[in-house]
Design a protein around this motif. Structure first.
Motif, PDB file in Angstrom:
ATOM      1  N   ILE A 189       0.833  -1.206   0.000  1.00 21.76           N
ATOM      2  CA  ILE A 189       0.000   0.000   0.000  1.00 21.76           C
ATOM      3  C   ILE A 189       0.871   1.261   0.000  1.00 21.76           C
ATOM      4  O   ILE A 189       0.611   2.231  -0.735  1.00 21.76           O
ATOM      5  CB  ILE A 189      -0.956  -0.016   1.215  1.00 21.76           C
ATOM      6  N   MET A 228     -10.708  -4.084  -1.755  1.00 20.56           N
ATOM      7  CA  MET A 228      -9.580  -3.757  -0.873  1.00 20.56           C
ATOM      8  C   MET A 228      -8.891  -2.470  -1.333  1.00 20.56           C
ATOM      9  O   MET A 228      -8.570  -1.600  -0.515  1.00 20.56           O
ATOM     10  CB  MET A 228      -8.577  -4.914  -0.856  1.00 20.56           C
ATOM     11  N   ALA A 250     -10.929   0.440  -0.321  1.00 15.99           N
ATOM     12  CA  ALA A 250     -10.854   0.678   1.124  1.00 15.99           C
ATOM     13  C   ALA A 250      -9.518   1.298   1.519  1.00 15.99           C
ATOM     14  O   ALA A 250      -9.449   2.128   2.436  1.00 15.99           O
ATOM     15  CB  ALA A 250     -11.067  -0.641   1.877  1.00 15.99           C
ATOM     16  N   ALA A 251      -8.438   0.909   0.813  1.00 18.13           N
ATOM     17  CA  ALA A 251      -7.101   1.424   1.122  1.00 18.13           C
ATOM     18  C   ALA A 251      -6.816   2.755   0.437  1.00 18.13           C
ATOM     19  O   ALA A 251      -5.837   3.434   0.779  1.00 18.13           O
ATOM     20  CB  ALA A 251      -6.045   0.395   0.708  1.00 18.13           C
ATOM     21  N   ALA A 262      -7.112  -8.947   4.898  1.00 21.45           N
ATOM     22  CA  ALA A 262      -7.118  -7.507   4.660  1.00 21.45           C
ATOM     23  C   ALA A 262      -8.109  -6.821   5.602  1.00 21.45           C
ATOM     24  O   ALA A 262      -7.860  -5.713   6.086  1.00 21.45           O
ATOM     25  CB  ALA A 262      -7.475  -7.219   3.198  1.00 21.45           C
ATOM     26  N   THR A 263      -9.220  -7.509   5.872  1.00 22.02           N
ATOM     27  CA  THR A 263     -10.232  -6.950   6.764  1.00 22.02           C
ATOM     28  C   THR A 263      -9.664  -6.746   8.167  1.00 22.02           C
ATOM     29  O   THR A 263      -9.906  -5.716   8.812  1.00 22.02           O
ATOM     30  CB  THR A 263     -11.468  -7.876   6.814  1.00 22.02           C
ATOM     31  N   TYR A 266      -8.897  -3.086   6.001  1.00 18.48           N
ATOM     32  CA  TYR A 266      -9.363  -2.848   4.632  1.00 18.48           C
ATOM     33  C   TYR A 266     -10.411  -3.901   4.290  1.00 18.48           C
ATOM     34  O   TYR A 266     -10.090  -4.988   3.800  1.00 18.48           O
ATOM     35  CB  TYR A 266      -8.183  -2.919   3.651  1.00 18.48           C
ATOM     36  N   CYS A 272     -12.997  -6.353   2.887  1.00 16.43           N
ATOM     37  CA  CYS A 272     -13.275  -6.962   1.585  1.00 16.43           C
ATOM     38  C   CYS A 272     -13.556  -8.443   1.792  1.00 16.43           C
ATOM     39  O   CYS A 272     -13.317  -8.977   2.875  1.00 16.43           O
ATOM     40  CB  CYS A 272     -12.101  -6.784   0.614  1.00 16.43           C
TER      41      CYS A 272
END
Length: 347
Positions: free
Chosen positions: A167, A195, A198-199, A263-264, A268, A270
């Motif tokens: 990221i 994702m 969200a990022a 990721a959650t 983030y 997803c």
């Protein structure tokens, strides 16, 4: 002896009365026998009549090509169901249109239980993608089979060791990092896009028509810097040390890679995981569905089947067939919205 007229008449009346009584007794006996028969029948009907299903070969349609993970699980399931049901179960691959061809074939087949199908996660996307008209509503589910976590992978010598590293690099150089994935609108790509949103970053997504295997080959050859891959495709590379896994795009951790964060979990949200289930077309008789569900439950709970799933890179996934239809419809609505948001439709 000579009888009087009144006496003769009384005799006739007596005979007539006897005939009436006899007829009444006969009627009572007939109804009595009928009642006995009804009672016996009623007693038997108290027990559910056993279905004769199945009496002939069952065809299992896999809507994806031979040799992949879906084909593997379909053939494992078919072999195990043969033992449970006592009839031959033959797998027939019908790939095309992102699983749309095979899903249409399953949904439109005769709902008699002699055609069942492997239902991949694509059933939640093919309509929005314009590849088919089917939705999860068109099926009655026997059982869930497994789930595959979607991973973001990089080569072992990559400079990135975590999702945060990726990221940070993407924020420094928007759109310069390339990531390969298995075709437009697949479950991995949808999770990836959620994702990225969200990022708040942008990656250059390269879709490979040859699927995840082609995306992995491209990454290992240096044509893309990272790729999405399912646990089934990535596990051997991870075990051999050729891959690093930055994160799991699925909403829940994988039992096969428990140390890989989702990721959650990292903030983030997803859900890019995939799954497989088995189903029959809507309209299949309840007694037939019940036979298949009981057999499917035994297959999925067998230790040797669980072991094989793990060896092939699949996580266990058990949801009641009736309940799963509701879950699938929720995924269908969510994925349809994502496809529309990012204008991924084939139309």
């Amino acid at each position: 002896m000579v009888l009087s007229k009144s006496h003769a008449k009384g005799g006739k009346d007596m005979k007539k009365m006897k005939r009436v009584v006899a007829m009444l007794l006969a009627v009572v006996m007939v109804f009595g026998l009928a009642a006995c028969g009804s009672k016996k029948s009623g007693d038997d009907s108290g027990k559910e009549e056993k279905s004769n299903y199945p009496e002939k070969q069952i065809t299992l349609i896999c809507p994806l090509a031979a040799g992949g993970g879906s084909d593997t699980i379909s053939r494992l399931f078919a072999a195990a169901m043969e033992k449970e049901l006592g009839v031959s179960v033959v797998v027939e691959n019908k790939p095309g249109a992102g699983a749309g061809v095979g899903l249409e074939a399953i949904a439109s087949s005769n709902p008699d239980g002699y055609t069942i199908g492997y239902i991949p996660a694509e059933v939640t996307t093919v309509e929005a993608m314009g590849n088919a008209t089917v939705t999860p509503e068109d099926f009655e589910y026997i059982c869930t089979a497994m789930k595959i976590s979607a991973l973001i992978c990089v080569p072992a010598d990559s400079e990135w060791d975590s999702l945060d590293d990726l990221i940070a690099a993407a924020k420094e150089n928007p759109g310069s990092i390339t990531i390969g994935t298995a075709g437009v609108g697949n479950a991995y790509e949808l999770g990836l896009r959620s994702m990225l949103e969200a990022a708040g970053i942008e990656l250059n997504i390269v879709n490979f028509s040859g699927g995840t295997a082609e995306a992995i080959t491209a990454m290992m050859g240096g044509n893309v810097q990272c790729c999405t891959a399912g646990t089934a495709e990535a596990i051997s590379y991870v075990n051999s040390g050729e891959f690093k896994v930055l994160c799991n795009l699925s909403s829940e951790p994988s039992e096969l890679l428990p140390d890989v964060p989702t990721a959650t979990e990292l903030g983030y949200e997803c859900n890019g995981g995939s799954w497989g289930a088995f189903a029959v077309p809507a309209g299949t008789p309840d007694d037939v569905i019940e036979v298949l569900r009981k057999a499917g439950e035994k297959v999925m709970n067998a230790d040797d089947f669980k072991k094989t799933l793990s060896e092939k890179g699949f996580d266990e996934y058990h949801v009641d067939g009736a309940e799963f239809k509701k879950d699938a419809m929720e995924m269908y609505k969510t994925n349809s919205d994502i496809i529309k948001e990012f204008n991924l439709s084939a139309n």
